[in-house]
Design an enzyme around this catalytic site. Structure first.
Site, short mmCIF file in Angstrom:
data_model
loop_
_atom_site.label_atom_id
_atom_site.label_comp_id
_atom_site.label_asym_id
_atom_site.label_seq_id
_atom_site.Cartn_x
_atom_site.Cartn_y
_atom_site.Cartn_z
N HIS B 265 0.81 -1.22 0.00
CA HIS B 265 0.00 0.00 0.00
C HIS B 265 0.85 1.28 0.00
O HIS B 265 0.45 2.27 -0.60
CB HIS B 265 -1.00 -0.03 1.15
N ASP B 309 -16.31 1.09 -3.72
CA ASP B 309 -16.10 -0.35 -3.72
C ASP B 309 -17.45 -1.03 -3.90
O ASP B 309 -18.44 -0.64 -3.32
CB ASP B 309 -15.44 -0.82 -2.43
N ASP B 343 -20.80 0.06 -8.53
CA ASP B 343 -19.94 -0.43 -9.60
C ASP B 343 -19.14 0.78 -10.10
O ASP B 343 -19.71 1.80 -10.49
CB ASP B 343 -20.83 -0.99 -10.71
N ASP B 361 -7.51 0.13 -7.78
CA ASP B 361 -7.04 -1.11 -7.14
C ASP B 361 -8.06 -2.22 -7.36
O ASP B 361 -8.69 -2.70 -6.43
CB ASP B 361 -6.84 -0.83 -5.64
#
Ligand code: FAD
Lengths: 539, 499
Positions: B265, B309, B343, B361
């Site tokens: 990270h 997310d 989404d 990510d």
């Protein structure tokens, strides 16, 4: 495996029988053109016109041809025209439907990347912002939102989905050899031509058939295959699929010249890795209809059916029936572009010269059935290639289905979608087929479609929440042997005085490029007569 | 009699499909998320059913007796298939794939025998044509019922093992019923009664302990103690711990180990962000564990972080579980952070906001849907959300194990109009890992890092941007939507690396 396949068809029918035909079927509607009105057009029992509207140019029919003509006039800065359309919405065979899930096609669903000679298509795409940079480049750049995303096509056979539509799994050695030989022959045809153009160009007006290739128009594709020693069943299936897909007509009836044109006619490619893919959108070719119609506020009049057309004293009198208003209107135009199907012209224009009527007479049209299936989720992944844009079942009465949500970019397990299922009523007499198309209730079609798809997707019934059936009575002109006859096509191209003809029927091959070519050509002829020199020639 | 047999056809059909779905779902669950897993299992099963129905013509003797035996066998084998396979996988016993296909072929063959046998028994009672259509209609209904129930109810609520066992019981139930119906035609059948009793007991017992078995077996899988297990509609989330090492697995794939996640990270966030002292608004796509956000919050000038997310289960877990919030510094509850469960592509299409720094990510491009998130089309969409002078960083799989895939991602960003700065870092639990920094202008390197980093140093940063010979750039085409070359490459490269 056999049991499953059998189940798909027999089980579904048995189930339907015990459910008295409807209980197990998803809801939906029977849709399609205004057949009753279309029929009435020929009979002429309309009231006299209640109002007279003068206009410089009148375009009849807002399909691709009519819309392309309007586009070309506007491009030249000419605005004094009106466009009349019988149906409630424009588009003709390229119509589309909206839905809360996703817009989807009701007819034409893709446009191959245009050939260099299809200048009008390229200019149109550049104008719409989808072709970027130089429209005349050998391989122009296209907006990738419209290039069909991968995986593009798959074929279901032997219980497995193979990538692409050309059968390649489980072929006997002889079949492989024939496939290779066939495609080599097509490459040779593709390369044929001279300094004036290619033999199999597209639009057809640019094609230069010589004596030997013109002979191909005297036999059917099936007979040509036999004569050339092609007997591989997989190849035959594939070629029949191609003819039914492009012409709505069985390969036992299609002119060999037209059948070969399917493979030899297209040379369009895109730059930046686009290759020879196709352009598509959720609504099929309807996106072009939508974008062009948006530019025609106040000029496009829908729900107006032309039922009479006379030429008199330097004017054309065009009578149109408005179903909504229950009255007829008369347009007095200096020039007319007839962009409706040609077979209607003799019915509405009693003065039509007999030689022109005779050039129209040989045309016949294939009826089509298009079904929209709303699904709660995409069907379960079968064996092989995952869900593609175009999904075809081997040995099916239909041509498979396209997925409206295919062009979306999504990470989540996909939600609801719309499949558009295609089925030309090929292989039978078109008049009988058309009657059958109109007489058959939705439930019977729905049952047939679900059991056809059920062979590959066991879950199709449980996933389908709605199934609408759309009927095209006179969908595609059928390129039968003899369709290429130069004298006949030249007669059509001459038109009739102040009435110019523009419709895919003009070339006898129902393709976007043809409709667009004839619309743009008619507009350019008009512009040249009105104002002299044209800044550019697209057709 | 006839109706009773038709009813059993319904059950048999449901069971047949249930075993097939259980096996396929288990295979894709255990062996990874590729579609091929699911489809080859189904292919094998259908094939075996074909074999079974062909073999059925050789079944002779007392048909009813044979039918009852087959039903019990299917019930027990099919019922326990999932349990057995799961245990075998977890205990790493023998070649799992071989076991998997053996069991699929065995159950498929037996299931293929059933319907033809029923037909032959029924033929004595009903006219054949009528019979075929009835049996097929009922068979179809049975399959239909399961295909609807399986994804909606059975798999999520009962789980795969219990679903298998339940259908096993139903199958044996058919045998018991047939025993009763045909008792007159079955003299001297003590063995059948005994076998039926034993099968029922076995399956019922299995059902009773299935829960414990699956938890135990699953915890074997993860060598370490499982401290959290959860299935969301999107993925299976498992957290394990061994001493101070906490690990997160999504669908069996390791996402981080608390031992070295700081390397991943820090490398993901700081080479880009530390070079943007003016950055105020940050977007994170994916990364629901909150670690990237933790790194971002080290910069005092940051005003807002938007985390998009897909999975609410993930962000909830990492915002509430004490062990995990300790790891991510409670980043998801920081007042500057907004969590959006959506989404990413839809969110980007529907929002107009622009950001100074975007962290991408996503999971690796292992299928066509994910592949679209690494395409020129997606990066162009992303570019619309980048403020002037802004930067994007993309996690880009391993330049060592998947070298072509990695450089494809670089080429894709470039084709979408970005200038790139590719770099890599060693994360021991992953191996060499790759990232790509991108911007409308060539990204520059940071001259200072925030306090408290454990991995990055200003002096060492230049090394991250140098690629040794075995990871050097290869000439590859960008990943365009109409080709999706990345998905195909990625599958080849990881397939090669994993075996
Ligand atoms: C199911 C289907 C799928 C297809 N798929 C493709 C494809 O994927 N790609 C492709 O290139 N081509 C496809 N085609 C071919 C398609 O026909 C052409 O692409 C193109 O749409 C033809 O346009 P057109 O303007 O020549 O004719 P039409 O679409 O027939 O347009 C004529 C218009 O005139 C109107 N009209 C008729 N009578 C009157 C009247 N009396 N008064 C006023 N208006 C009238 C009609 O309503 C219609 O809107 C498909 C066709 C069908 C049926």
């Amino acid at each position: 495996m056999r049991r499953r396949e059998f189940l798909g068809a027999a089980g579904a029918l048995a189930l339907a029988a015990c459910a008295k035909g409807t209980r197990s079927l998803p809801p939906g509607e029977l849709q399609g053109g205004n057949f009753a009105l279309g029929h009435r057009l020929g009979q002429g029992d309309f009231p006299a016109a209640a109002e007279i509207r003068p206009v410089e140019v009148l375009i009849v029919g807002a399909g691709i041809a009519g819309l392309s003509a309007a586009w070309r006039l506007q491009r030249a800065g000419f605005e004094d025209f009106a466009l009349l359309e019988l149906e409630a919405s424009p588009g003709g065979n390229s119509r589309y439907a909206r839905s809360p899930v996703c817009a989807h096609p009701l007819g034409a669903h893709y446009l191959p990347l245009p050939n260099p000679e299809a200048r009008a298509v390229r200019a149109l795409l550049a104008d719409l912002g989808v072709l970027k940079g130089d429209p005349w480049a050998l391989k122009p750049e296209y907006d990738e939102a419209y290039l069909c995303h991968s995986p593009q096509e798959r074929l279901y056979r032997f219980g497995v989905w193979q990538e692409g539509l050309v059968p390649h799994l489980g072929l006997a050695a002889g079949e492989r050899e024939q496939m290779a030989r066939f495609f080599a022959r097509m490459a040779d045809f593709k390369a044929l031509g001279d300094s004036r153009g290619r033999t199999f160009a597209l639009p057809l007006a640019y094609a230069r058939p010589d004596a030997s290739t013109a002979a191909l128009d005297r036999l059917t594709l099936f007979d040509w295959l036999k004569a050339e020693g092609f007997d591989s069943p997989s190849l035959h299936w594939y070629l029949n699929y191609a003819c039914r897909d492009d012409y709505g007509t069985d390969y036992r009836q299609v002119s060999a010249w037209a059948g070969i044109h399917y493979f030899a006619g297209r040379t369009g490619e895109g730059g930046l890795g686009a290759g020879d893919t196709v352009l598509t959108a959720p609504e099929g070719n309807g996106w072009i209809v939508r974008r062009l119609a948006e530019r025609l506020p106040g000029r496009l009049h829908t729900g107006l059916a032309v039922h009479g057309l006379r030429q008199e004293e330097g004017r054309v009198h065009v009578d149109a029936w408005s179903e909504n208003e229950g009255r007829s209107l008369r347009y007095q135009a200096r020039q007319v572009i007839w962009a409706a199907p040609l077979f209607l012209l003799p019915r509405v224009a009693p003065q039509l010269p007999p030689d022109l009527a005779a050039a129209i007479a040989p045309l016949s049209h294939a009826p089509w059935l298009v079904a929209s299936l709303h699904l709660a989720a995409p069907p379960e992944a079968g064996a092989g290639t995952p869900l593609a844009w175009d999904n075809v079942l081997y040995d099916s009465p239909g041509l498979g289905y396209v997925v409206a949500t295919h062009q979306q970019i999504r990470r989540a397990p996909p939600g609801p979608t719309v499949l558009t299922y295609y089925r030309p009523l090929s292989g039978e007499d078109p008049r009988l087929a058309r009657q059958r198309l109109l007489d058959t209730p939705r439930e019977i079609w729905a049952e047939a479609i679900l059991s056809d798809l059920g062979r590959a997707h066991r879950d199709i019934r449980s996933l389908t929440t709605r199934l609408d059936v759309f009927r095209h009575g006179h969908a595609m002109a059928r390129p039968l042997p003899g369709f290429l006859d130069g004298a006949r096509r030249a007669r059509l191209a001459r038109g009739w005085g102040r009435v110019r003809l523009a419709h895919a029927d003009m070339s006898g091959m129902s393709l976007f490029e043809e409709a667009n070519y004839w619309g743009v050509r008619a507009a350019e002829q008009l512009l040249r007569e009105a104002g002299g020199r044209l800044a550019e020639r697209l057709a | 009699m006839q109706h009773a047999l038709l009813a059993s056809v319904f059950i048999i059909a449901s069971c047949g499909l249930a075993y097939e779905l259980v096996a396929a779902a288990l295979a894709s669950y255990l062996l990874g998320d590729s579609v091929t897993q699911f489809s080859t299992i189904i292919g094998a099963y259908l094939f075996a059913m074909g074999v079974g129905s062909w073999l059925s013509r050789y079944v002779g003797g007392n048909l009813v007796r044979r039918f009852i035996q087959i039903e019990m066998l299917v019930g027990v084998l099919g019922g326990f298939a999932a349990v057995g396979l799961f245990l075998a996988f977890a205990a790493q016993m023998g070649p799992f794939r071989v076991l998997l296909y053996l069991s699929v072929l065995a159950v498929g063959t037996l299931v293929g025998l059933e319907i033809p046998l029923v037909m032959r028994i029924l033929k004595r009672e009903v006219a054949f044509k009528e019979l075929v259509s009835r049996v097929l209609a009922v068979d179809y209904l049975g399959a239909l019922a399961v295909s609807v129930l399986f994804p909606l109810l059975l798999a999520p609520y009962l789980g795969l093992m219990r679903t298998g066992l339940l259908f096993g019981l139903l199958n044996v139930g058919v045998a018991v019923w047939a025993l009763y119906l045909f008792r007159a035609q079955l003299p001297r059948s003590r063995d059948l009664y005994l076998a039926a009793g034993a099968s029922v007991a076995l399956l019922a017992g299995g059902l009773a302990v299935a829960g414990q078995v699956s938890d135990t077996a699953e915890s074997w899988l993860y060598a370490d103690e499982v401290i959290h297990m959860e299935s969301s509609p999107y993925q299976r989330i498992v957290v394990t711990r061994w001493r101070d090492d906490i690990r997160l697995f999504l669908n069996q794939n390791l996402q981080f180990s608390s031992r070295d996640e700081y390397r991943y990270h820090e490398a993901l966030v700081h080479p880009g962000l530390a070079a943007l002292p003016g950055a105020r608004r940050i977007l994170v796509l994916g990364g629901g564990d909150g670690f990237a956000v933790r790194e971002i919050l080290r910069y005092p000038q940051i005003q807002s972080v938007t985390l998009v997310d897909l999975d609410p289960a993930m962000t909830r877990l990492f915002a509430t579980a004490p062990l995990l919030t300790q790891l991510n510094g409670n980043a998801l509850n920081d007042s500057r952070v907004t969590v959006v469960n959506a989404d990413a592509a839809i969110w980007l299409e529907e929002n107009g906001e622009a950001f100074d720094f975007v962290v991408v990510d996503f999971p690796d491009p292992s299928n066509f849907a994910l592949g679209k998130l690494y395409s020129t089309g997606f990066y162009r969409l992303l570019a619309r959300h980048l403020a002037p002078g802004g930067r994007i960083v993309v996690q880009a799989t391993s330049p060592y194990y998947a070298r072509r895939s990695y450089w494809t991602i670089v080429a894709t960003l470039e084709a979408a109009g970005f200038r790139t700065a590719p770099y890599h870092a060693l994360v021991p639990s992953f191996g060499e890992w790759g990232y790509v920094l991108a911007g409308r202008e060539a990204p520059g390197l940071p001259t200072a890092y925030p306090e408290g980093l454990r991995f990055l140093t200003v002096a060492g940063t230049a090394d991250l941007f140098r690629f040794p010979a075995d990871m050097e750039r290869l000439p590859v085409e960008p990943n365009r939507l109409n080709e999706q070359s990345l998905v195909r490459l990625f599958e080849q490269e990881w397939h090669g690396a994993a075996r």
